[in-house]
Scaffold this motif. Structure first.
Motif, PDB file in Angstrom:
ATOM      1  N   ALA A 214       0.776  -1.308  -0.017  1.00 28.85           N
ATOM      2  CA  ALA A 214      -0.075   0.052  -0.046  1.00 28.85           C
ATOM      3  C   ALA A 214       0.900   1.325   0.070  1.00 28.85           C
ATOM      4  O   ALA A 214       1.052   1.907  -1.125  1.00 28.85           O
ATOM      5  N   THR A 215       1.334   1.810   1.172  1.00 29.04           N
ATOM      6  CA  THR A 215       2.029   2.930   1.272  1.00 29.04           C
ATOM      7  C   THR A 215       3.587   2.677   0.943  1.00 29.04           C
ATOM      8  O   THR A 215       4.322   3.572   0.679  1.00 29.04           O
ATOM      9  N   GLY A 216       4.220   1.482   0.969  1.00 28.58           N
ATOM     10  CA  GLY A 216       5.499   1.174   0.962  1.00 28.58           C
ATOM     11  C   GLY A 216       6.578   1.448   1.894  1.00 28.58           C
ATOM     12  O   GLY A 216       7.577   1.242   1.756  1.00 28.58           O
ATOM     13  N   GLU A 221      11.925   0.374   4.408  1.00 29.10           N
ATOM     14  CA  GLU A 221      12.592   0.136   5.649  1.00 29.10           C
ATOM     15  C   GLU A 221      13.278  -1.249   5.643  1.00 29.10           C
ATOM     16  O   GLU A 221      14.609  -1.300   5.864  1.00 29.10           O
ATOM     17  N   ALA A 222      12.580  -2.227   5.243  1.00 26.36           N
ATOM     18  CA  ALA A 222      13.092  -3.562   4.994  1.00 26.36           C
ATOM     19  C   ALA A 222      14.187  -3.458   3.853  1.00 26.36           C
ATOM     20  O   ALA A 222      15.159  -4.181   4.102  1.00 26.36           O
ATOM     21  N   VAL A 223      14.052  -2.937   3.046  1.00 27.71           N
ATOM     22  CA  VAL A 223      15.054  -2.768   1.668  1.00 27.71           C
ATOM     23  C   VAL A 223      16.215  -2.247   2.297  1.00 27.71           C
ATOM     24  O   VAL A 223      17.529  -2.359   1.837  1.00 27.71           O
ATOM     25  N   ALA A 224      16.307  -0.724   3.217  1.00 29.81           N
ATOM     26  CA  ALA A 224      17.247  -0.281   3.748  1.00 29.81           C
ATOM     27  C   ALA A 224      18.050  -1.336   4.592  1.00 29.81           C
ATOM     28  O   ALA A 224      19.397  -1.179   4.426  1.00 29.81           O
ATOM     29  N   VAL A 225      17.538  -2.149   5.452  1.00 28.88           N
ATOM     30  CA  VAL A 225      17.883  -3.118   6.248  1.00 28.88           C
ATOM     31  C   VAL A 225      18.712  -4.036   5.382  1.00 28.88           C
ATOM     32  O   VAL A 225      20.059  -4.682   5.687  1.00 28.88           O
ATOM     33  N   TYR A 248       5.713   4.204  -4.618  1.00 31.86           N
ATOM     34  CA  TYR A 248       6.931   4.011  -5.837  1.00 31.86           C
ATOM     35  C   TYR A 248       8.113   4.818  -5.612  1.00 31.86           C
ATOM     36  O   TYR A 248       9.121   4.222  -5.743  1.00 31.86           O
ATOM     37  N   THR A 249       7.967   6.050  -5.256  1.00 34.61           N
ATOM     38  CA  THR A 249       9.216   6.798  -4.945  1.00 34.61           C
ATOM     39  C   THR A 249       9.848   6.276  -3.698  1.00 34.61           C
ATOM     40  O   THR A 249      11.037   6.255  -3.888  1.00 34.61           O
ATOM     41  N   LYS A 250       9.233   6.019  -2.738  1.00 33.01           N
ATOM     42  CA  LYS A 250       9.872   5.266  -1.448  1.00 33.01           C
ATOM     43  C   LYS A 250      10.605   4.372  -1.768  1.00 33.01           C
ATOM     44  O   LYS A 250      11.924   4.232  -1.358  1.00 33.01           O
ATOM     45  N   LEU A 251      10.119   3.321  -2.494  1.00 29.83           N
ATOM     46  CA  LEU A 251      10.762   2.006  -2.917  1.00 29.83           C
ATOM     47  C   LEU A 251      11.852   2.323  -3.775  1.00 29.83           C
ATOM     48  O   LEU A 251      12.970   1.740  -3.623  1.00 29.83           O
ATOM     49  N   ARG A 253      13.753   4.906  -4.195  1.00 28.69           N
ATOM     50  CA  ARG A 253      14.698   5.900  -3.353  1.00 28.69           C
ATOM     51  C   ARG A 253      15.348   4.827  -2.639  1.00 28.69           C
ATOM     52  O   ARG A 253      16.801   5.073  -2.439  1.00 28.69           O
ATOM     53  N   ALA A 254      14.985   3.877  -1.859  1.00 27.05           N
ATOM     54  CA  ALA A 254      15.401   2.849  -1.094  1.00 27.05           C
ATOM     55  C   ALA A 254      16.515   1.951  -1.748  1.00 27.05           C
ATOM     56  O   ALA A 254      17.347   1.276  -1.136  1.00 27.05           O
ATOM     57  N   GLY A 255      16.504   1.986  -3.113  1.00 27.11           N
ATOM     58  CA  GLY A 255      17.382   0.849  -3.878  1.00 27.11           C
ATOM     59  C   GLY A 255      16.827  -0.075  -4.621  1.00 27.11           C
ATOM     60  O   GLY A 255      17.528  -0.881  -5.023  1.00 27.11           O
ATOM     61  N   VAL A 256      15.612  -0.051  -4.662  1.00 25.32           N
ATOM     62  CA  VAL A 256      15.064  -1.323  -5.364  1.00 25.32           C
ATOM     63  C   VAL A 256      15.224  -1.477  -6.686  1.00 25.32           C
ATOM     64  O   VAL A 256      15.114  -0.325  -7.324  1.00 25.32           O
ATOM     65  N   GLU A 257      15.735  -2.511  -7.419  1.00 23.75           N
ATOM     66  CA  GLU A 257      16.160  -2.941  -8.749  1.00 23.75           C
ATOM     67  C   GLU A 257      14.804  -2.569  -9.533  1.00 23.75           C
ATOM     68  O   GLU A 257      14.862  -1.906 -10.576  1.00 23.75           O
ATOM     69  N   ALA A 258      13.850  -3.458  -9.251  1.00 29.55           N
ATOM     70  CA  ALA A 258      12.454  -3.251  -9.869  1.00 29.55           C
ATOM     71  C   ALA A 258      11.430  -3.904  -8.923  1.00 29.55           C
ATOM     72  O   ALA A 258      11.661  -4.540  -8.073  1.00 29.55           O
ATOM     73  N   ILE A 259      10.168  -3.347  -9.427  1.00 29.30           N
ATOM     74  CA  ILE A 259       8.960  -3.727  -8.514  1.00 29.30           C
ATOM     75  C   ILE A 259       7.975  -4.498  -9.672  1.00 29.30           C
ATOM     76  O   ILE A 259       7.727  -3.761 -10.830  1.00 29.30           O
ATOM     77  N   TYR A 260       7.620  -5.660  -9.258  1.00 26.48           N
ATOM     78  CA  TYR A 260       6.718  -6.494 -10.225  1.00 26.48           C
ATOM     79  C   TYR A 260       5.287  -6.661  -9.524  1.00 26.48           C
ATOM     80  O   TYR A 260       5.419  -7.198  -8.371  1.00 26.48           O
ATOM     81  N   GLY A 261       4.274  -6.370  -9.945  1.00 27.69           N
ATOM     82  CA  GLY A 261       3.086  -6.634  -9.364  1.00 27.69           C
ATOM     83  C   GLY A 261       2.110  -7.536 -10.557  1.00 27.69           C
ATOM     84  O   GLY A 261       2.419  -7.503 -11.688  1.00 27.69           O
ATOM     85  N   THR A 262       0.908  -7.874 -10.177  1.00 28.77           N
ATOM     86  CA  THR A 262       0.247  -8.284 -11.103  1.00 28.77           C
ATOM     87  C   THR A 262      -1.080  -7.286 -11.457  1.00 28.77           C
ATOM     88  O   THR A 262      -0.983  -6.283 -10.991  1.00 28.77           O
ATOM     89  N   ASP A 263      -2.003  -7.978 -12.235  1.00 26.48           N
ATOM     90  CA  ASP A 263      -3.119  -7.159 -12.595  1.00 26.48           C
ATOM     91  C   ASP A 263      -4.479  -6.930 -12.042  1.00 26.48           C
ATOM     92  O   ASP A 263      -5.583  -6.555 -12.321  1.00 26.48           O
ATOM     93  N   THR A 264      -4.235  -7.615 -10.848  1.00 23.40           N
ATOM     94  CA  THR A 264      -5.369  -7.512  -9.824  1.00 23.40           C
ATOM     95  C   THR A 264      -5.637  -6.083  -9.833  1.00 23.40           C
ATOM     96  O   THR A 264      -6.849  -5.615  -9.390  1.00 23.40           O
ATOM     97  N   VAL A 265      -4.587  -5.325  -9.500  1.00 23.00           N
ATOM     98  CA  VAL A 265      -4.915  -3.781  -9.258  1.00 23.00           C
ATOM     99  C   VAL A 265      -3.850  -3.390 -10.445  1.00 23.00           C
ATOM    100  O   VAL A 265      -2.813  -3.475 -10.529  1.00 23.00           O
TER     101      VAL A 265
END
Length: 282
Positions: A214-216, A221-225, A248-251, A253-265
């Motif tokens: 939802a808010t990320g 925080e987990a990615v930062a760890v 999306y910006t939070k994630l 900025r935390a250094g995530v390589e990529a975000i993958y989701g499905t089309d449920t949303v």
């Protein structure tokens, strides 16, 4: 015949292709007083499969209207597919006098449906609020599809011990890797410490799996760890990519390589469809 809610048009089209069934074209309107109107001007066939994620209050009303519209048009059976069930996390009363909102919306939807399917509900028990009981479709395995083919000694992490099945499902679909989960230790009323429970992530690719983002905030925080522990790359996968506000910006900025989701949303990160998993249950 496949009938789409306004928030699930891409998924409904994918499901129509998988099932080789016709896709009707509903209309969505709003009256001057703010009330919504969802209609199905053209409908043929005995079964109507209404595909509608309830991502907002308007979407809930729209779903009820679509169910009623196809019944009015002569549908002999109404199958309601709720890719993402809004209010699904409100499966209990928070305090005395509060509603069980998941039960309230499930009861309303049940009145217009002969059968209900919902994808990876946050709490599987919400299926029992429907009458008859809804079918939970597990589409988590679809999240392995967009991942890179050559992850480096991958680790699949779930957000907590209770959701390890998500990590295991994605790992099994990918075909290699370890699984682990994050431990959450509450330090105060507002401070929570998050860390992987056991596995060493240094120099390895990590795939964090979740059912809903939802808010990320917790995820970032987990990615930062993970970064502090020397992780190589971090990929985020989730079934329901709500990604509200600046998630999306939070994630990123935390250094995530990529975000993958499905089309449920349906979001820009919706890189894989749950249509095949739904089709298997229809």
């Amino acid at each position: 015949m496949i009938v789409s809610g306004s928030a699930s048009q891409s998924l409904a089209a994918s499901l129509a292709r998988v099932l080789d069934e016709p896709l009707t074209t509903p209309t969505y309107d709003r009256f001057p007083d703010g009330e919504t109107l969802a209609a199905v001007p053209e409908f043929e066939g005995g079964r109507a499969t209404v595909v509608a994620s309830t991502v907002s209050n308007d979407a809930h009303i729209e779903l009820l209207q679509l169910q009623d519209a196809v019944r009015e048009a002569g549908a002999e059976e109404v199958v309601t597919v709720i890719p993402y069930m809004g209010y699904g996390r409100q499966d209990d009363a928070f305090e005395a006098g509060h509603p069980i909102s998941a039960r309230a919306v499930a009861r309303a939807i049940s009145t217009g449906a002969d059968r209900v399917l919902t994808v990876n509900p946050h709490e599987r028990d919400v299926c029992e609020f429907f009458e008859p009981t809804a079918t939970a479709v597990d589409a988590a395995g679809r999240l392995a599809e967009p991942l890179p083919d050559a992850l480096e000694d991958p680790v699949f992490l779930s957000p907590d011990a209770g959701a390890t099945h998500l990590a295991e499902t994605v790992r099994d679909a990918y075909g290699a890797g370890e699984t682990d989960y994050f431990e959450k230790t509450r330090r105060s009323g507002t401070e929570v410490e998050i860390s992987p429970s056991d596995v060493d992530v240094a120099g390895r690719d990590v795939v964090v799996t979740d059912d809903i983002i939802a808010t990320g905030s917790t995820m970032s925080e987990a990615v930062a760890v993970l970064s502090e522990r020397g992780v190589d790359r971090v990929f985020i996968t989730c079934v329901h990519p709500l990604l509200v506000r600046n998630a999306y910006t939070k994630l990123s900025r935390a250094g995530v390589e990529a975000i993958y989701g499905t089309d449920t949303v349906e979001r820009p990160v919706s890189s894989v469809s749950v249509a095949p998993a739904i089709a298997d249950e229809l």
